[in-house]
Design an enzyme around this catalytic site. Sequence first.
Site, PDB file in Angstrom:
ATOM      1  N   HIS A  42       0.875  -1.179   0.000  1.00 57.30           N
ATOM      2  CA  HIS A  42       0.000   0.000   0.000  1.00 57.30           C
ATOM      3  C   HIS A  42       0.910   1.226   0.000  1.00 57.30           C
ATOM      4  O   HIS A  42       2.038   1.167   0.509  1.00 57.30           O
ATOM      5  CB  HIS A  42      -0.825  -0.055   1.298  1.00 57.30           C
ATOM      6  CG  HIS A  42      -1.880   0.995   1.435  1.00 57.30           C
ATOM      7  ND1 HIS A  42      -1.612   2.280   1.834  1.00 57.30           N
ATOM      8  CD2 HIS A  42      -3.233   0.944   1.259  1.00 57.30           C
ATOM      9  CE1 HIS A  42      -2.737   2.961   1.907  1.00 57.30           C
ATOM     10  NE2 HIS A  42      -3.744   2.175   1.555  1.00 57.30           N
ATOM     11  N   ASP A  94       3.227  -4.334   7.968  1.00 54.30           N
ATOM     12  CA  ASP A  94       1.965  -3.610   7.887  1.00 54.30           C
ATOM     13  C   ASP A  94       0.845  -4.644   8.038  1.00 54.30           C
ATOM     14  O   ASP A  94       0.566  -5.416   7.118  1.00 54.30           O
ATOM     15  CB  ASP A  94       1.901  -2.889   6.536  1.00 54.30           C
ATOM     16  CG  ASP A  94       0.517  -2.325   6.213  1.00 54.30           C
ATOM     17  OD1 ASP A  94      -0.413  -2.541   7.004  1.00 54.30           O
ATOM     18  OD2 ASP A  94       0.378  -1.690   5.156  1.00 54.30           O
ATOM     19  N   GLN A 103      -4.481  -5.379   7.032  1.00 52.59           N
ATOM     20  CA  GLN A 103      -5.491  -6.324   6.521  1.00 52.59           C
ATOM     21  C   GLN A 103      -5.347  -7.695   7.169  1.00 52.59           C
ATOM     22  O   GLN A 103      -6.114  -8.606   6.870  1.00 52.59           O
ATOM     23  CB  GLN A 103      -5.362  -6.479   4.999  1.00 52.59           C
ATOM     24  CG  GLN A 103      -5.504  -5.192   4.224  1.00 52.59           C
ATOM     25  CD  GLN A 103      -6.943  -4.668   4.212  1.00 52.59           C
ATOM     26  OE1 GLN A 103      -7.897  -5.370   4.587  1.00 52.59           O
ATOM     27  NE2 GLN A 103      -7.110  -3.423   3.796  1.00 52.59           N
ATOM     28  N   LYS A 109     -10.436  -1.034  10.277  1.00 51.82           N
ATOM     29  CA  LYS A 109     -10.685  -2.253   9.481  1.00 51.82           C
ATOM     30  C   LYS A 109     -10.981  -3.435  10.406  1.00 51.82           C
ATOM     31  O   LYS A 109     -11.325  -4.518   9.961  1.00 51.82           O
ATOM     32  CB  LYS A 109      -9.483  -2.547   8.589  1.00 51.82           C
ATOM     33  CG  LYS A 109      -9.201  -1.429   7.576  1.00 51.82           C
ATOM     34  CD  LYS A 109      -8.005  -1.726   6.745  1.00 51.82           C
ATOM     35  CE  LYS A 109      -7.391  -0.494   6.133  1.00 51.82           C
ATOM     36  NZ  LYS A 109      -8.085   0.042   4.982  1.00 51.82           N
ATOM     37  N   CYS A 130      -4.790   2.417  -3.601  1.00 45.57           N
ATOM     38  CA  CYS A 130      -3.532   2.959  -3.040  1.00 45.57           C
ATOM     39  C   CYS A 130      -2.376   1.989  -3.274  1.00 45.57           C
ATOM     40  O   CYS A 130      -1.555   1.764  -2.379  1.00 45.57           O
ATOM     41  CB  CYS A 130      -3.669   3.281  -1.558  1.00 45.57           C
ATOM     42  SG  CYS A 130      -4.941   4.479  -1.216  1.00 45.57           S
TER      43      CYS A 130
HETATM   44  N1  PMP Z   1      -1.848  -0.627   4.563  1.00 39.09           N
HETATM   45  C1  PMP Z   1      -2.811  -1.394   4.033  1.00 39.09           C
HETATM   46  C2  PMP Z   1      -2.479  -2.777   3.564  1.00 39.09           C
HETATM   47  C3  PMP Z   1      -4.117  -0.903   3.957  1.00 39.09           C
HETATM   48  O1  PMP Z   1      -5.081  -1.675   3.428  1.00 39.09           O
HETATM   49  C4  PMP Z   1      -4.398   0.396   4.434  1.00 39.09           C
HETATM   50  C5  PMP Z   1      -5.799   0.969   4.345  1.00 39.09           C
HETATM   51  N2  PMP Z   1      -6.343   0.927   3.053  1.00 39.09           N
HETATM   52  C6  PMP Z   1      -3.358   1.143   4.989  1.00 39.09           C
HETATM   53  C7  PMP Z   1      -2.097   0.604   5.032  1.00 39.09           C
HETATM   54  C8  PMP Z   1      -3.572   2.525   5.521  1.00 39.09           C
HETATM   55  O2  PMP Z   1      -4.370   2.510   6.660  1.00 39.09           O
HETATM   56  P1  PMP Z   1      -4.818   3.870   7.350  1.00 39.09           P
HETATM   57  O3  PMP Z   1      -5.288   4.764   6.225  1.00 39.09           O
HETATM   58  O4  PMP Z   1      -5.928   3.497   8.250  1.00 39.09           O
HETATM   59  O5  PMP Z   1      -3.636   4.446   8.023  1.00 39.09           O
END
Ligand code: PMP
Length: 411
Positions: A128, A205, A208, A231, A369
């Site tokens: 991401h 990270d 998910q 999430k 993203c």
């Molecule tokens: N990493 C991953 C794999 C994600 O799916 C997301 C959220 N789409 C994020 C990072 C970012 O999370 P946040 O916007 O809540 O900081």
Amino acid sequence: MNAPTKDAEVVDLRGQFPILQRQIHGKPLVYLDSANTAQKPQAVIDAVSEHYRLHNANVARAVHTLGEESTAAYEAVRGKIAGLINAPDAQQIVYTRGTTEAINLVARSYLRPRLREGDEILVTEMEHHANIVPWQLIAAEVGAKVVAAPVLDDGSLDLARLGEMINERTRLIGVVHVSNVLGTVNPIEQISALARGAGVPVLVDGSQAVPHLAVDVQALGCDFYCFTGHKLYGPTATGALWGRAELLAQMPPFMGGGEMIDRVSFDGTTFAAPPHRFEAGTPNITGMIGLGAAIDWLQQLGVAQLRTHEAELGAYAAAALQAVPGLRMIGSAAGKVPVFSFVIDGAHAHDLAMILDQEGIAVRSGHHCAHPLMQRFGVSATLRASLGVYNTRAEIDLLVAGLERARGMLA
Ligand code: PMP
């Protein structure tokens, strides 16, 4: 109540999510966008509202009763998070606004002071942007670079190549536990072992992963692990960073302000110990209390049974989607979580998503993203259906029927 295994049992659980009673364009909401943000159960909504109704006060400042209650409720969530990911000590849990803030914190506070010209930060093609851009920002300041290990055609990580890419210039490995696009579960234990051999720290990270897997940071062998609360059925702008105590102890503050100091004077300021050193200012108190309620709620439901439900539903969805004519699934690695990204011949993802919305079906369309991953698979956007605890087979059937109708309309 135990976790559901069949549609009939999910009906009971769905009753705990007020938003699922909504109609969208006159149709019952079919929410298939949990990887984007999950819906919130009544237990979380109640915890937030009860805190505002009965206990609201700022934390760590007031000695009055409300201040003490608020601080105790807020601080108790550290232990719940530590339990969720099996961190050895609640004091190794830093509260953040989510994964994005956690990774920026590690980039700025841990890696930036150690980073030199020519150094490399190793990530993967399936990251991401939150696990790419913070590293690029600090790399640009010193002339270091961010390099990415490739993804194989089935959406799994090329682990052999990642191993080869670790070298004497590698300063950190940043890897996603579960891909938000592919659903792939990465072999973190193996990556940590490779990294340890080379003396390189690993940041994971887990955004998910925590909603789908039982996470054990000690077994994973990584050095930093972060996730985002929204999430995980909790409030937005909540989350946490776990870091090894010895690493957190070496890290300077990320932001300056109230509540992160030991003593302040114009001759010099000393800082609080971790985790408070990294938590300047009034935090998202009710948000974190809501996250604590989400963790309690999930654990009560029975994490192991939830996995069974999701695995069964995921297998059903994978087979049903594959049968849609012209559909190309992106990501089919073994053991993936129920996150399905796909494209359909002759139909743009945004158009499909808009037509599905007319039927009350919420899916995400776009690049998620993850621009580099889109490039890797030669697409500009995908449609993504991502499942949560409340989804049913009947909803998968509605999605498939909706896709077939939408495809007919766009052909
Ligand atoms: N990493 C991953 C794999 C994600 O799916 C997301 C959220 N789409 C994020 C990072 C970012 O999370 P946040 O916007 O809540 O900081």
